[in-house]
Every structure is written in C-alpha cells, then in structure tokens.
Design a protein around this motif. Structure first.
Motif, PDB file in Angstrom:
ATOM      1  N   UNK A 125     -49.022  76.846 -21.491  1.00 47.73           N
ATOM      2  CA  UNK A 125     -48.482  77.055 -22.826  1.00 47.73           C
ATOM      3  C   UNK A 125     -48.790  78.457 -23.320  1.00 47.73           C
ATOM      4  N   UNK A 126     -47.791  79.126 -23.906  1.00 49.39           N
ATOM      5  CA  UNK A 126     -47.943  80.491 -24.398  1.00 49.39           C
ATOM      6  C   UNK A 126     -47.528  80.561 -25.865  1.00 49.39           C
ATOM      7  N   UNK A 127     -48.081  81.536 -26.555  1.00 50.43           N
ATOM      8  CA  UNK A 127     -47.645  81.818 -27.925  1.00 50.43           C
ATOM      9  C   UNK A 127     -47.444  83.319 -28.065  1.00 50.43           C
ATOM     10  N   UNK A 128     -46.633  83.700 -29.036  1.00 50.78           N
ATOM     11  CA  UNK A 128     -46.412  85.117 -29.311  1.00 50.78           C
ATOM     12  C   UNK A 128     -47.507  85.633 -30.239  1.00 50.78           C
ATOM     13  N   UNK A 129     -47.759  86.921 -30.159  1.00 47.21           N
ATOM     14  CA  UNK A 129     -48.806  87.528 -30.987  1.00 47.21           C
ATOM     15  C   UNK A 129     -48.522  87.342 -32.467  1.00 47.21           C
ATOM     16  N   UNK A 130     -47.258  87.467 -32.866  1.00 49.41           N
ATOM     17  CA  UNK A 130     -46.957  87.315 -34.294  1.00 49.41           C
ATOM     18  C   UNK A 130     -47.098  85.866 -34.758  1.00 49.41           C
ATOM     19  N   UNK A 131     -47.039  84.901 -33.844  1.00 48.23           N
ATOM     20  CA  UNK A 131     -47.280  83.509 -34.227  1.00 48.23           C
ATOM     21  C   UNK A 131     -48.755  83.289 -34.542  1.00 48.23           C
ATOM     22  N   UNK A 132     -49.613  84.058 -33.907  1.00 49.87           N
ATOM     23  CA  UNK A 132     -51.047  83.951 -34.184  1.00 49.87           C
ATOM     24  C   UNK A 132     -51.380  84.606 -35.512  1.00 49.87           C
ATOM     25  N   UNK A 133     -50.802  85.775 -35.770  1.00 51.29           N
ATOM     26  CA  UNK A 133     -51.154  86.539 -36.965  1.00 51.29           C
ATOM     27  C   UNK A 133     -50.423  86.084 -38.220  1.00 51.29           C
ATOM     28  N   UNK A 134     -49.249  85.453 -38.045  1.00 44.54           N
ATOM     29  CA  UNK A 134     -48.448  85.095 -39.208  1.00 44.54           C
ATOM     30  C   UNK A 134     -48.328  83.590 -39.429  1.00 44.54           C
ATOM     31  N   UNK A 135     -48.743  82.800 -38.483  1.00 43.54           N
ATOM     32  CA  UNK A 135     -48.560  81.362 -38.588  1.00 43.54           C
ATOM     33  C   UNK A 135     -49.502  80.717 -39.584  1.00 43.54           C
ATOM     34  N   UNK A 136     -49.155  79.527 -40.061  1.00 44.28           N
ATOM     35  CA  UNK A 136     -50.005  78.785 -41.011  1.00 44.28           C
ATOM     36  C   UNK A 136     -51.208  78.176 -40.283  1.00 44.28           C
ATOM     37  N   UNK A 137     -52.238  78.993 -40.082  1.00 40.80           N
ATOM     38  CA  UNK A 137     -53.372  78.578 -39.260  1.00 40.80           C
ATOM     39  C   UNK A 137     -54.119  77.386 -39.848  1.00 40.80           C
ATOM     40  N   UNK A 138     -53.995  77.178 -41.143  1.00 40.49           N
ATOM     41  CA  UNK A 138     -54.710  76.055 -41.737  1.00 40.49           C
ATOM     42  C   UNK A 138     -54.104  74.708 -41.324  1.00 40.49           C
ATOM     43  N   UNK A 139     -52.850  74.714 -40.904  1.00 40.31           N
ATOM     44  CA  UNK A 139     -52.211  73.451 -40.522  1.00 40.31           C
ATOM     45  C   UNK A 139     -51.853  73.394 -39.035  1.00 40.31           C
ATOM     46  N   UNK A 140     -51.617  74.554 -38.417  1.00 43.89           N
ATOM     47  CA  UNK A 140     -51.220  74.566 -37.012  1.00 43.89           C
ATOM     48  C   UNK A 140     -51.703  75.862 -36.380  1.00 43.89           C
ATOM     49  N   UNK A 141     -52.880  75.830 -35.733  1.00 47.32           N
ATOM     50  CA  UNK A 141     -53.370  77.059 -35.125  1.00 47.32           C
ATOM     51  C   UNK A 141     -52.660  77.298 -33.799  1.00 47.32           C
ATOM     52  N   UNK A 142     -52.854  78.483 -33.239  1.00 51.88           N
ATOM     53  CA  UNK A 142     -52.080  78.852 -32.055  1.00 51.88           C
ATOM     54  C   UNK A 142     -52.490  78.040 -30.836  1.00 51.88           C
ATOM     55  N   UNK A 143     -53.749  77.547 -30.795  1.00 44.27           N
ATOM     56  CA  UNK A 143     -54.143  76.685 -29.684  1.00 44.27           C
ATOM     57  C   UNK A 143     -53.336  75.391 -29.695  1.00 44.27           C
ATOM     58  N   UNK A 144     -53.130  74.838 -30.876  1.00 42.68           N
ATOM     59  CA  UNK A 144     -52.331  73.614 -30.985  1.00 42.68           C
ATOM     60  C   UNK A 144     -50.888  73.867 -30.596  1.00 42.68           C
ATOM     61  N   UNK A 145     -50.357  75.021 -30.981  1.00 43.60           N
ATOM     62  CA  UNK A 145     -48.984  75.355 -30.650  1.00 43.60           C
ATOM     63  C   UNK A 145     -48.836  75.531 -29.136  1.00 43.60           C
ATOM     64  N   UNK A 146     -49.795  76.202 -28.536  1.00 40.57           N
ATOM     65  CA  UNK A 146     -49.780  76.374 -27.089  1.00 40.57           C
ATOM     66  C   UNK A 146     -49.889  75.027 -26.390  1.00 40.57           C
ATOM     67  N   UNK A 147     -50.786  74.173 -26.873  1.00 42.64           N
ATOM     68  CA  UNK A 147     -50.958  72.843 -26.283  1.00 42.64           C
ATOM     69  C   UNK A 147     -49.688  72.014 -26.421  1.00 42.64           C
ATOM     70  N   UNK A 148     -49.086  72.033 -27.609  1.00 41.87           N
ATOM     71  CA  UNK A 148     -47.893  71.221 -27.843  1.00 41.87           C
ATOM     72  C   UNK A 148     -46.716  71.665 -26.982  1.00 41.87           C
ATOM     73  N   UNK A 149     -46.615  72.942 -26.736  1.00 45.91           N
ATOM     74  CA  UNK A 149     -45.535  73.425 -25.873  1.00 45.91           C
ATOM     75  C   UNK A 149     -45.738  72.965 -24.433  1.00 45.91           C
ATOM     76  N   UNK A 150     -46.986  72.957 -23.992  1.00 48.88           N
ATOM     77  CA  UNK A 150     -47.271  72.455 -22.647  1.00 48.88           C
ATOM     78  C   UNK A 150     -47.076  70.943 -22.598  1.00 48.88           C
ATOM     79  N   UNK A 151     -47.494  70.244 -23.658  1.00 43.13           N
ATOM     80  CA  UNK A 151     -47.400  68.782 -23.673  1.00 43.13           C
ATOM     81  C   UNK A 151     -45.961  68.291 -23.715  1.00 43.13           C
ATOM     82  N   UNK A 152     -45.073  69.023 -24.399  1.00 44.80           N
ATOM     83  CA  UNK A 152     -43.685  68.571 -24.466  1.00 44.80           C
ATOM     84  C   UNK A 152     -43.062  68.586 -23.075  1.00 44.80           C
ATOM     85  N   UNK A 153     -43.480  69.550 -22.252  1.00 42.05           N
ATOM     86  CA  UNK A 153     -43.007  69.596 -20.875  1.00 42.05           C
ATOM     87  C   UNK A 153     -43.600  68.432 -20.081  1.00 42.05           C
ATOM     88  N   UNK A 154     -44.893  68.228 -20.246  1.00 43.93           N
ATOM     89  CA  UNK A 154     -45.568  67.142 -19.521  1.00 43.93           C
ATOM     90  C   UNK A 154     -44.997  65.785 -19.913  1.00 43.93           C
TER      91      UNK A 154
END
Length: 238
Positions: A125-154
C-alpha cells in the motif's frame, strides 16, 4: 594419408611376427579422386548449427547453441512452471476504493493465482506525500490509508476469487517508494487522468511469485532486484 591405430598382428605371407604399436602411412590409389576420401571426415557440414539434426532435414538451420530442439531442429519453448506477475492499481485522492476500470485486469491476476496454488502474493500500500500533509489525520492517518488500499486488493482476491488469505501478505510502503513512469506503463493513466506526480503515488502494488515466499530471505539476484526495495522500505501489516 590415413593413420592406422595400434595393433598386434601376424603377417603369414611374410612369416614375420609384428607385435606392438605401429603407424603405417598408406597413399590413396592414384585412380581414386581425393574428394571421395574427405566427405566422411567433415561431420560439421552435415549439422551446421550443432543441434543434433542433420542439415538435410533441419527446418531451423540457425538454432542458437545449447538450446532444446524438436525433431525438425526448431526451438522448443519449455514451461518451467513458475509465476511472476505484477499489478498496480491507482486510487482517487484520500480514497481506498479501487476504480472499476481495473476489474478485467484484476480478474486475470486472480486467475493466475488460482492456476498456481502455491504462489504467494505480496500487496504494498502506498500514499502520496500530499495525502500525508493535507489529509484529515485525526480521522484517517496515512498508515490507515495505506493499509486500506492494500486490504481492498486482498479482500477482493479472497472474497471474490477464492484465494486463500494465508497466501497473501500486506505491507505499508507509505510514500517511500516513488513511482516512475518507466517502471510501469499503465493504460489507466489517461482514463483516470493521472497526470500529476502525486496522483501516481496513490496506489497499491500486487506482486505474486511461485518462487518467493519471504521478502526477508531473497537468495538470487533476480529476486533481490525485483523485491529488494519493497523489503527495505515497506513494513508488514500485522
């Protein structure tokens, strides 16, 4: 001239015993053309490419050396029974929903995994740099986004294509592995309008192998080159 091998013989007509190793030179009769005695001693002319098939019946007379050929002298393609495939899917910004444009391609990947039941699948799972710096980290941090992208494939492999979950390992690569257009030319670039640098970082990468089951124990140069960067920069999700 012809060289005779070592021999021990008795010449009765001369009543002389010849014992030991001798070499006798015999000249060809003057009435015998020289070319008649040379044809049998040039086998390379009969099999020019050295594949074991005589030139007279060789339908592929320029076979490379040390290759397997059939009775006609043509190359035989061998199936070594291995699997090495790669799939890359790109996501909308801050999303883990894989676009439907990948359905057909993904189905082919799943088909291959079913053909090779012992092959392992690695999903990064990968995330873009701007998703880390601009994303709503209080509700969805970039680790969760990376995990969810990998999990949707799995989950798609497991639930829709009956791939055993134990064969699949998921990893968080964050934004450490930058995507390069030269690495993978994806037809979805134009359809999904993936023009910016950041848009091509929002992805999940699936790599499947029938030879590699553990990224921490890569033994051969080919696999080190293929999986080494993932093993170095990505962390396995527990």
């Amino acid at each position: 001239m012809i060289k005779l091998k070592c021999y021990s013989a008795l010449l009765l007509t001369a009543s002389i015993s010849l014992i030991g190793c001798q070499t006798t030179e015999i000249e060809a009769p003057k009435t015998t053309p020289i070319y008649e005695n040379t044809a049998a001693f040039t086998p390379d002319i009969l099999d020019g490419d050295g594949d074991g098939v005589l030139d007279g019946i060789d339908e592929c007379p320029s076979t490379p050396p040390h290759r397997v050929v059939d009775a006609k002298g043509c190359l035989v393609e061998l199936d070594v029974g291995g699997l090495e495939i790669e799939f890359v899917g790109f996501f909308p910004s801050m999303s883990s929903h894989l676009p439907a444009i990948y359905d057909a391609e993904f189905a082919k990947v799943a088909e291959k995994l079913n053909e090779y039941p012992k092959a392992s699948a690695f999903i990064f799972g990968h995330v873009a740099t701007n998703e880390i710096s601009e994303g709503p980290l209080e509700t969805l941090d970039f680790d969760s986004l990376s995990r969810n992208r990998a999990l949707i494939i799995k989950n798609t492999l497991v639930l829709q294509h009956n791939i055993d979950a134990k064969r699949i390992r998921t990893y968080n690569c964050s934004n450490k592995l930058l995507f390069k257009d030269t690495d993978y030319i994806n037809p979805s670039f134009k359809a999904l309008e993936l023009e910016s640098f950041e848009s091509k970082q929002r992805r999940a990468t699936l790599m499947a192998s029938s030879s590699v089951s553990n990224l921490t124990n890569l033994k051969y140069e080919y696999y080190i080159k293929r999986y080494g960067e993932y093993a170095k920069h990505c962390v396995k999700f527990e």
